[in-house]
Scaffold this motif. Structure first.
Motif, PDB file in Angstrom:
ATOM      1  N   ALA A 151      -0.500   5.848  -7.753  1.00  0.00           N
ATOM      2  CA  ALA A 151      -1.134   4.504  -7.525  1.00  0.00           C
ATOM      3  C   ALA A 151       0.082   3.451  -7.555  1.00  0.00           C
ATOM      4  O   ALA A 151       0.213   2.616  -6.787  1.00  0.00           O
ATOM      5  CB  ALA A 151      -2.138   4.260  -9.010  1.00  0.00           C
ATOM      6  N   LEU A 152       1.250   3.681  -8.536  1.00  0.00           N
ATOM      7  CA  LEU A 152       2.373   2.960  -8.424  1.00  0.00           C
ATOM      8  C   LEU A 152       3.144   2.881  -6.804  1.00  0.00           C
ATOM      9  O   LEU A 152       3.495   1.827  -6.401  1.00  0.00           O
ATOM     10  CB  LEU A 152       3.308   3.127  -9.459  1.00  0.00           C
ATOM     11  CG  LEU A 152       2.668   2.791 -11.073  1.00  0.00           C
ATOM     12  CD1 LEU A 152       3.904   3.061 -12.039  1.00  0.00           C
ATOM     13  CD2 LEU A 152       2.839   1.158 -11.022  1.00  0.00           C
ATOM     14  N   ALA A 153       3.128   4.148  -6.529  1.00  0.00           N
ATOM     15  CA  ALA A 153       3.890   4.352  -5.186  1.00  0.00           C
ATOM     16  C   ALA A 153       2.809   3.486  -4.201  1.00  0.00           C
ATOM     17  O   ALA A 153       3.635   2.829  -3.222  1.00  0.00           O
ATOM     18  CB  ALA A 153       3.956   5.738  -4.750  1.00  0.00           C
ATOM     19  N   ARG A 154       1.809   3.631  -4.193  1.00  0.00           N
ATOM     20  CA  ARG A 154       1.047   3.014  -3.212  1.00  0.00           C
ATOM     21  C   ARG A 154       0.809   1.464  -3.229  1.00  0.00           C
ATOM     22  O   ARG A 154       0.935   0.732  -2.360  1.00  0.00           O
ATOM     23  CB  ARG A 154      -0.557   3.640  -3.318  1.00  0.00           C
ATOM     24  CG  ARG A 154      -1.611   2.812  -2.582  1.00  0.00           C
ATOM     25  CD  ARG A 154      -1.927   3.645  -1.258  1.00  0.00           C
ATOM     26  NE  ARG A 154      -2.818   2.880  -0.427  1.00  0.00           N
ATOM     27  CZ  ARG A 154      -3.667   3.412  -0.357  1.00  0.00           C
ATOM     28  NH1 ARG A 154      -4.490   4.409  -0.727  1.00  0.00           N
ATOM     29  NH2 ARG A 154      -4.872   2.755   0.429  1.00  0.00           N
ATOM     30  N   LEU A 155       0.954   1.075  -4.629  1.00  0.00           N
ATOM     31  CA  LEU A 155       1.095  -0.325  -4.760  1.00  0.00           C
ATOM     32  C   LEU A 155       2.555  -1.150  -4.155  1.00  0.00           C
ATOM     33  O   LEU A 155       2.498  -2.013  -3.736  1.00  0.00           O
ATOM     34  CB  LEU A 155       0.984  -0.845  -6.345  1.00  0.00           C
ATOM     35  CG  LEU A 155       0.817  -2.004  -6.907  1.00  0.00           C
ATOM     36  CD1 LEU A 155      -0.506  -2.592  -6.241  1.00  0.00           C
ATOM     37  CD2 LEU A 155       0.756  -2.310  -8.305  1.00  0.00           C
ATOM     38  N   ARG A 156       3.435  -0.223  -4.508  1.00  0.00           N
ATOM     39  CA  ARG A 156       4.885  -0.526  -4.041  1.00  0.00           C
ATOM     40  C   ARG A 156       4.675  -0.688  -2.451  1.00  0.00           C
ATOM     41  O   ARG A 156       5.092  -1.564  -1.712  1.00  0.00           O
ATOM     42  CB  ARG A 156       5.866   0.326  -4.174  1.00  0.00           C
ATOM     43  CG  ARG A 156       7.031   0.013  -3.925  1.00  0.00           C
ATOM     44  CD  ARG A 156       8.359   0.940  -4.594  1.00  0.00           C
ATOM     45  NE  ARG A 156       8.420   0.737  -6.021  1.00  0.00           N
ATOM     46  CZ  ARG A 156       8.377   1.458  -7.054  1.00  0.00           C
ATOM     47  NH1 ARG A 156       7.837   2.659  -6.477  1.00  0.00           N
ATOM     48  NH2 ARG A 156       8.329   1.379  -8.044  1.00  0.00           N
ATOM     49  N   GLU A 157       3.787   0.149  -1.639  1.00  0.00           N
ATOM     50  CA  GLU A 157       3.631   0.396  -0.173  1.00  0.00           C
ATOM     51  C   GLU A 157       3.112  -0.856  -0.019  1.00  0.00           C
ATOM     52  O   GLU A 157       3.371  -1.564   1.028  1.00  0.00           O
ATOM     53  CB  GLU A 157       3.116   1.570   0.096  1.00  0.00           C
ATOM     54  CG  GLU A 157       3.979   2.725   0.398  1.00  0.00           C
ATOM     55  CD  GLU A 157       3.335   4.012   0.768  1.00  0.00           C
ATOM     56  OE1 GLU A 157       1.965   3.784   1.434  1.00  0.00           O
ATOM     57  OE2 GLU A 157       3.515   5.176   0.193  1.00  0.00           O
ATOM     58  N   GLU A 158       2.070  -1.322  -0.518  1.00  0.00           N
ATOM     59  CA  GLU A 158       1.249  -2.383  -0.263  1.00  0.00           C
ATOM     60  C   GLU A 158       2.145  -3.644  -0.444  1.00  0.00           C
ATOM     61  O   GLU A 158       1.582  -4.471   0.455  1.00  0.00           O
ATOM     62  CB  GLU A 158      -0.184  -2.504  -1.033  1.00  0.00           C
ATOM     63  CG  GLU A 158      -1.345  -1.215  -1.013  1.00  0.00           C
ATOM     64  CD  GLU A 158      -1.887  -1.539   0.285  1.00  0.00           C
ATOM     65  OE1 GLU A 158      -1.923  -2.638   0.785  1.00  0.00           O
ATOM     66  OE2 GLU A 158      -2.418  -0.422   0.537  1.00  0.00           O
ATOM     67  N   LEU A 159       2.377  -3.562  -1.274  1.00  0.00           N
ATOM     68  CA  LEU A 159       3.264  -5.079  -1.352  1.00  0.00           C
ATOM     69  C   LEU A 159       4.237  -5.026  -0.348  1.00  0.00           C
ATOM     70  O   LEU A 159       4.687  -6.351   0.130  1.00  0.00           O
ATOM     71  CB  LEU A 159       4.031  -5.041  -2.865  1.00  0.00           C
ATOM     72  CG  LEU A 159       3.406  -5.296  -4.020  1.00  0.00           C
ATOM     73  CD1 LEU A 159       4.121  -4.828  -5.404  1.00  0.00           C
ATOM     74  CD2 LEU A 159       2.870  -6.608  -4.048  1.00  0.00           C
ATOM     75  N   ARG A 160       5.031  -4.029   0.086  1.00  0.00           N
ATOM     76  CA  ARG A 160       5.994  -3.904   1.154  1.00  0.00           C
ATOM     77  C   ARG A 160       5.174  -4.530   2.441  1.00  0.00           C
ATOM     78  O   ARG A 160       5.848  -5.166   3.358  1.00  0.00           O
ATOM     79  CB  ARG A 160       6.551  -2.536   1.432  1.00  0.00           C
ATOM     80  CG  ARG A 160       7.781  -2.543   0.712  1.00  0.00           C
ATOM     81  CD  ARG A 160       8.708  -1.242   1.514  1.00  0.00           C
ATOM     82  NE  ARG A 160       8.995  -0.769   0.155  1.00  0.00           N
ATOM     83  CZ  ARG A 160       8.876   0.714  -0.343  1.00  0.00           C
ATOM     84  NH1 ARG A 160       8.160   1.466   0.407  1.00  0.00           N
ATOM     85  NH2 ARG A 160       9.652   1.142  -1.148  1.00  0.00           N
ATOM     86  N   SER A 161       4.183  -4.047   2.711  1.00  0.00           N
ATOM     87  CA  SER A 161       3.368  -4.422   3.876  1.00  0.00           C
ATOM     88  C   SER A 161       2.631  -5.749   3.897  1.00  0.00           C
ATOM     89  O   SER A 161       1.518  -5.814   4.346  1.00  0.00           O
ATOM     90  CB  SER A 161       2.441  -3.435   4.427  1.00  0.00           C
ATOM     91  OG  SER A 161       1.490  -2.986   3.111  1.00  0.00           O
ATOM     92  N   ASP A 162       2.835  -6.446   2.683  1.00  0.00           N
ATOM     93  CA  ASP A 162       2.231  -7.596   2.393  1.00  0.00           C
ATOM     94  C   ASP A 162       2.313  -8.702   3.335  1.00  0.00           C
ATOM     95  O   ASP A 162       1.163  -9.380   3.260  1.00  0.00           O
ATOM     96  CB  ASP A 162       2.267  -8.197   0.823  1.00  0.00           C
ATOM     97  CG  ASP A 162       1.457  -9.094   0.461  1.00  0.00           C
ATOM     98  OD1 ASP A 162       0.354  -8.708   0.475  1.00  0.00           O
ATOM     99  OD2 ASP A 162       1.818 -10.151  -0.011  1.00  0.00           O
ATOM    100  N   LEU A 163       3.129  -8.666   4.440  1.00  0.00           N
ATOM    101  CA  LEU A 163       3.205  -9.743   5.286  1.00  0.00           C
ATOM    102  C   LEU A 163       2.058  -9.682   6.211  1.00  0.00           C
ATOM    103  O   LEU A 163       1.930 -10.479   6.999  1.00  0.00           O
ATOM    104  CB  LEU A 163       4.549  -9.632   5.976  1.00  0.00           C
ATOM    105  CG  LEU A 163       5.673  -9.791   4.983  1.00  0.00           C
ATOM    106  CD1 LEU A 163       7.100  -9.690   5.988  1.00  0.00           C
ATOM    107  CD2 LEU A 163       5.684 -11.554   4.705  1.00  0.00           C
ATOM    108  N   LEU A 164       1.344  -8.473   6.211  1.00  0.00           N
ATOM    109  CA  LEU A 164       0.354  -8.452   7.452  1.00  0.00           C
ATOM    110  C   LEU A 164      -0.729  -9.096   6.744  1.00  0.00           C
ATOM    111  O   LEU A 164      -0.876  -9.159   5.312  1.00  0.00           O
ATOM    112  CB  LEU A 164       0.189  -6.845   7.536  1.00  0.00           C
ATOM    113  CG  LEU A 164       1.000  -6.003   8.137  1.00  0.00           C
ATOM    114  CD1 LEU A 164       0.585  -4.611   7.883  1.00  0.00           C
ATOM    115  CD2 LEU A 164       1.204  -6.430   9.500  1.00  0.00           C
ATOM    116  N   PRO A 165      -1.833  -9.517   7.460  1.00  0.00           N
ATOM    117  CA  PRO A 165      -2.994 -10.199   7.035  1.00  0.00           C
ATOM    118  C   PRO A 165      -3.986  -9.040   6.037  1.00  0.00           C
ATOM    119  O   PRO A 165      -3.886  -8.080   6.208  1.00  0.00           O
ATOM    120  CB  PRO A 165      -3.802 -10.541   8.194  1.00  0.00           C
ATOM    121  CG  PRO A 165      -3.274  -9.952   9.318  1.00  0.00           C
ATOM    122  CD  PRO A 165      -1.953  -9.312   8.755  1.00  0.00           C
ATOM    123  N   ALA A 166      -4.891  -9.704   5.039  1.00  0.00           N
ATOM    124  CA  ALA A 166      -5.468  -8.933   4.289  1.00  0.00           C
ATOM    125  C   ALA A 166      -6.239  -8.111   4.874  1.00  0.00           C
ATOM    126  O   ALA A 166      -7.028  -8.627   5.901  1.00  0.00           O
ATOM    127  CB  ALA A 166      -6.058  -9.916   3.007  1.00  0.00           C
TER     128      ALA A 166
END
Lengths: 171, 195
Positions: A151-166
């Motif tokens: 979950a933490l790894a996935r959260l980190r990935e999500e934060l990295r790709s956060d520039l994309l729209p929700a």
């Protein structure tokens, strides 16, 4: 005797009601669904009152399950609409970096699958032990450990790709 | 961002996001009311409407035709159609009463199945198992009683030793157990008729 029982339950609900609703809200982001889930959990506690050694772990588990059930019943569109409506009104302070980062983090958290989100919420926000988290989610402690790591790894990935729209999958 | 920093940020973000959330007034009262409602529903489901029970029992014991008639108990038994029986109902449909009556299934038979805590699926499987066991034991008509060993040799419904023992003491015939399986009784019906 019955009065004592009722009083004890009332006290339990009063002491833990806020925490249970917050837990549900942290999991689903919807105020209405959170209140329904907490009420459902407390109903379960009431029905088993006197048979539970410690009602709190049972209540937590019931909230996690009821939140999942409540949320699954809603359509994707309803989920998005209700999540937006449940957010506190945005203020100029949102421009503040810290607030913006937290908002980003919450969005990323809500894009996680329910199970992973629940692990993060219970393990790191609620600060439950692996055993307690496992009990709340009906899993083994070993599963919780690996789920938390994923979950933490996935959260980190999500934060990295956060520039994309929700993503429309949010919530 | 390292792991502990991220966890700290998650905590802060969740604290912020949930800070405006609190329990609405009367939450405990609503939960209690919900609990009371649920207890009432459970009570209603557990309690068996006396008329339905007596009517169903009379059908089973006397093997009457499924039309409105008066049994020796003096209770008027309504004719139930299969379509009128809801899933939660304990009333037997006309099809069920006919099937059970034809095989002379008694309330005692049903009581045994109830005591065994068999699910409807297990009862169905048991019907098949009984038929197969009878074929293995040699055809002597559907009135043949089977030993526990014979049934056990083909039962694939995960029966416990206690359940098998209860079945052995019941001395049910192949026709009877098949009829019960064919009647497709719901758990509620079995509970009601099993006494």
């Amino acid at each position: 005797m019955r009065q004592q029982r009722l009083a004890a339950f009332e006290e339990f609900a009063q002491v833990n009601g806020d925490a249970l609703i917050r837990l549900s809200f942290a999991l689903c982001g919807d105020r209405g669904a959170a209140e329904d889930a907490a009420q459902e959990a407390l109903t379960g506690v009431y029905l088993r009152w006197g048979r539970l050694d410690d009602p709190l772990p049972y209540a937590r588990r019931a909230v996690v399950n009821a939140t999942n059930d409540q949320w699954r019943r809603l359509s994707r569109r309803e989920r998005r609409e209700r999540a937006v409506a449940s957010r506190p009104p945005e203020s100029p302070a949102l421009l503040d970096d810290v607030v913006a980062d937290r908002d980003r983090l919450m969005k990323a958290l809500r894009r996680l699958p329910y199970g992973q989100r629940a692990v993060i919420v219970l393990r790191y926000w609620y600060q439950l032990s692996e055993q307690e988290t496992a009990h709340a989610l009906g899993n083994s402690a070993g599963t919780i450990k690996s789920q938390a790591s994923r979950a933490l790894a996935r959260l980190r990935e999500e934060l990295r790709s956060d520039l994309l729209p929700a993503s429309p999958e949010e919530y | 961002m390292n792991e502990s920093q991220m966890i700290e940020d998650v905590r802060s973000a969740l604290d912020d996001a949930t800070s405006h959330v609190s329990a609405p007034p009367g939450l405990a009262e609503r939960a209690r009311a919900g609990g009371r409602r649920r207890l009432t529903v459970r009570g209603l489901l557990a309690g068996v409407p006396a008329v339905a029970l007596v009517a169903g029992a009379a059908f089973v014991v006397h093997g009457s035709a499924p039309a409105a008639t008066s049994a020796s108990t003096g209770v008027v038994m309504p004719a139930h159609s299969a379509a009128s029986s809801s899933p939660g109902s304990v009333q037997l449909t006309s099809y069920q009463t006919t099937v059970l009556a034809k095989a002379h299934v008694t309330l005692a038979n049903l009581a045994v199945l109830k005591k065994m805590h068999l699910t409807p699926v297990q009862i169905k499987a048991l019907g098949v198992a009984y038929r197969t066991a009878q074929q293995i034991a040699g055809a002597e008509g559907t009135g043949k009683q089977l030993t526990v060993a014979q049934i056990a040799s083909v039962v694939k419904v995960k029966l416990t030793v206690a359940q098998l023992a209860a079945l052995g003491y019941a001395n049910m015939t192949v026709a009877q157990i098949e009829a019960i399986a064919k009647a497709d009784l719901t758990a509620a019906q079995l509970a009601a008729l099993g006494g």
